[in-house]
Design a protein around this motif. Structure first.
Motif, short mmCIF file in Angstrom:
data_model
loop_
_atom_site.label_atom_id
_atom_site.label_comp_id
_atom_site.label_asym_id
_atom_site.label_seq_id
_atom_site.Cartn_x
_atom_site.Cartn_y
_atom_site.Cartn_z
N VAL A 278 6.00 3.73 -6.23
CA VAL A 278 5.88 2.98 -4.97
C VAL A 278 7.22 2.90 -4.25
O VAL A 278 7.28 2.82 -3.04
CB VAL A 278 5.36 1.55 -5.25
CG1 VAL A 278 5.28 0.75 -3.97
CG2 VAL A 278 3.99 1.63 -5.90
N CYS B 164 0.88 -2.44 5.44
CA CYS B 164 1.28 -1.07 5.68
C CYS B 164 2.80 -1.06 5.78
O CYS B 164 3.38 -1.89 6.50
CB CYS B 164 0.64 -0.57 6.97
SG CYS B 164 0.84 1.19 7.31
N TYR C 75 2.79 3.73 2.91
CA TYR C 75 1.94 3.06 1.92
C TYR C 75 1.03 2.09 2.65
O TYR C 75 1.45 1.42 3.61
CB TYR C 75 2.79 2.31 0.90
CG TYR C 75 3.68 3.20 0.08
CD1 TYR C 75 3.30 3.64 -1.19
CD2 TYR C 75 4.92 3.62 0.56
CE1 TYR C 75 4.12 4.47 -1.94
CE2 TYR C 75 5.74 4.46 -0.17
CZ TYR C 75 5.34 4.87 -1.43
OH TYR C 75 6.14 5.70 -2.17
N VAL D 12 -2.43 -0.85 1.99
CA VAL D 12 -3.12 -1.68 1.01
C VAL D 12 -4.58 -1.85 1.39
O VAL D 12 -4.90 -2.11 2.56
CB VAL D 12 -2.46 -3.08 0.92
CG1 VAL D 12 -3.26 -3.99 -0.01
CG2 VAL D 12 -1.02 -2.96 0.44
N GLN E 130 -5.90 -2.10 -3.98
CA GLN E 130 -5.29 -0.80 -4.20
C GLN E 130 -4.06 -0.65 -3.28
O GLN E 130 -4.01 -1.25 -2.21
CB GLN E 130 -6.26 0.33 -3.85
CG GLN E 130 -7.56 0.36 -4.62
CD GLN E 130 -8.52 1.40 -4.05
OE1 GLN E 130 -8.52 1.68 -2.86
NE2 GLN E 130 -9.34 1.99 -4.92
N ILE E 131 -3.10 0.17 -3.73
CA ILE E 131 -2.04 0.66 -2.85
C ILE E 131 -2.15 2.18 -2.82
O ILE E 131 -2.16 2.84 -3.87
CB ILE E 131 -0.63 0.26 -3.32
CG1 ILE E 131 -0.43 -1.26 -3.24
CG2 ILE E 131 0.43 0.95 -2.46
CD1 ILE E 131 0.95 -1.73 -3.67
N ARG F 173 -0.67 5.91 -1.09
CA ARG F 173 0.53 6.54 -0.53
C ARG F 173 0.14 7.84 0.15
O ARG F 173 -0.52 8.69 -0.44
CB ARG F 173 1.53 6.85 -1.64
CG ARG F 173 2.84 7.45 -1.12
CD ARG F 173 3.70 7.98 -2.25
NE ARG F 173 3.10 9.19 -2.82
CZ ARG F 173 3.65 9.87 -3.82
NH1 ARG F 173 4.75 9.42 -4.39
NH2 ARG F 173 3.06 10.97 -4.28
#
Length: 477
Positions: A28, A336, A344, A346, A363-364, A366
């Protein structure tokens, strides 16, 4: 979730023990300044109960209340509005709002450096039924019937409020947003009401640009080319100027993930009004992101499809005809941010009984523009006991220690959680302002978490009752 259960956990010190963050946490932060840090340990210890019943923090930390809804604005324009939501902090060292640096650069260069002042730009997610709307101000009001908007606070080096005033008024449901490359705030309307609906006199569902300080004055007109939909947050690619946008739609089909390619990508204040092209993301073979449950799953060949009618004159964008392949939707697209060379975003949760294809607790994702691929990086949720907290991440920000701060938006007790680069979860703050009854206590969610450019102060809002805090203490860098 049972409020009683949550309170038992909080008082027993067990709170947070069952939170699971599955996935490659360091990923992340790859490429950011935080990734070069020490990692900041495993938190700051247990929360200490606040004798004043306002905000619990770890030992050594203290808070200052900067602003409460219902108090008088220092500008004399009216009362501090309700529903404090998304927020950003900018350096005021030059006295005109020109000193903001992006989070990762600030943490790399700002450690140990003080600032003459800090500007906070704060959203108010007010609808027509808001207890206290944003005061209408001549020259700053879009729709005189709208109750939402932004307020702006200037703080000195001790986090004392120098001024507090209206930044923009007459908007609706201002939820989150994001900062620009030229040091202004883009505030997002999370609504789709049109003129004549619910008492509004103008269409809503837009992004507006809000400067601060004395150099520019807000232009209370929407950035229409960026789309009319239930906006949540934005993040800008500093290399290309492309703006990424999340949509928090309330019913199925849920929101889309967008990118806006501006005609003047780094043109400065009001340059986004020059227009550009709005596109929505299509993941081949995936109609709903909720079905993806395995962290590390990567999708290549992401397609970006031009939005047929960005103004949604007749049909909401997510319902429009993008072609026979259809689009990729997701429930509760929220935070964001840009980190390193990727954006990234969410998804706070997905619930099949509300129309999602599958269930998850958060969730995250990418997206790598250079490689044009999308990866599920982190999955939130309780580990073994479904009564434990950890679900529904909302606003997030990068922390000085190299991790994340996450505003939990669930039921029962409300917290700001920290997440270290090693995946350790720890409680950072717990709200104690009870807005319920003795029989059924309740607490307002946190929102707008952000850090000062020198990384010495965390600013965060309590949504209800609207309260803005400055939290100082032994932050690790």
């Amino acid at each position: 979730m049972s409020t009683t259960r949550r309170e038992v956990l909080a008082k027993s010190g067990v709170l947070g023990a069952g939170i699971a963050f599955a996935g490659s946490i360091p990923e992340v932060f790859a490429g950011t300044a935080q990734a070069q840090g020490t990692g900041g340990g495993d938190g700051y210890g247990p929360l200490v109960e606040d004798p004043d019943g306002v905000l619990d923090l770890p030992k050594g930390f203290r808070y200052k209340v900067l602003s409460r809804e219902g108090d008088d604005l220092r500008s004399g324009e009216g009362k501090v509005p309700s529903n404090h939501d998304g927020m950003a902090a900018f350096s005021g060292g030059h006295g005109h709002g020109g000193g903001h640096r992006h989070e990762e650069h600030a943490r790399a260069r700002g450690r140990g450096q003080g600032h003459d002042s800090v500007w906070l730009v704060r959203n108010h997610e007010n609808r027509m039924d808001a207890k206290i709307g944003v005061p209408t101000v001549d020259g700053l009001t879009y729709d005189p019937e709208g109750k939402g908007g932004c307020t702006v606070l200037e703080l000195d080096g001790d986090n004392d409020v120098r001024q507090e005033r209206v930044g923009i008024a007459g908007t609706s449901t201002n939820c989150a947003g994001g900062h620009t490359l030229w040091n202004t705030w883009l505030t997002c309307e999370e609504t789709e009401f049109k003129a004549g609906e619910e008492g509004y006199t103008k269409d809503h569902g837009f992004i507006f640009e809000v400067p601060f300080g004395d150099r520019h004055r807000t232009v209370p007109e929407p950035l229409t080319a960026m789309g009319r939909f239930q906006h949540e947050a934005i993040a800008i690619d500093p290399g290309t100027g492309v703006v990424y946008e999340t949509e928090d739609a309330f019913e199925s089909p849920f929101g889309l993930f967008y990118r806006f390619l501006p005609k003047r990508p780094r043109g400065g204040f009001d340059s986004l009004r020059a227009g550009g092209r709005l596109e929505a993301m299509r993941v081949p073979g995936v109609a709903d992101l909720s079905v993806v449950q395995e962290t590390g799953r990567t999708f290549h060949g992401i397609e970006w499809v031009e939005v047929p009618d960005p103004l949604a004159r007749e049909t909401p964008i997510r319902h429009q005809d993008f072609g026979r392949k259809g689009m990729t939707h997701a429930q509760k697209l929220e935070g964001c941010y840009w980190g390193g060379r990727c954006v990234y975003f969410v998804s706070s949760f997905a619930k099949s009984d509300e129309g999602s294809a599958a269930d998850h607790y958060g969730q995250i994702w990418r997206y790598d523009p250079e490689g044009n691929h999308l990866t599920l990086v982190v999955v939130f949720g309780p580990d073994t006991d479904l009564q434990l907290p950890g679900e529904e991440p909302d606003n997030i920000c990068l922390a000085p220690s190299g991790g994340l701060m996450v505003c939990e938006d669930g039921e029962g007790a409300q917290h700001v959680f920290g997440l270290t680069r090693r995946g350790k979860v720890y409680p950072m703050a717990r709200g104690r302002q009870d807005i319920g009854t003795p029989e059924e206590p309740a607490w307002g969610e946190f929102a707008g978490v952000t850090f000062s450019p020198d990384c010495r102060t965390m600013y965060v809002n309590c949504y209800t009752p609207g309260t803005t805090f400055a939290v100082t203490g032994p932050w690790r860098h």
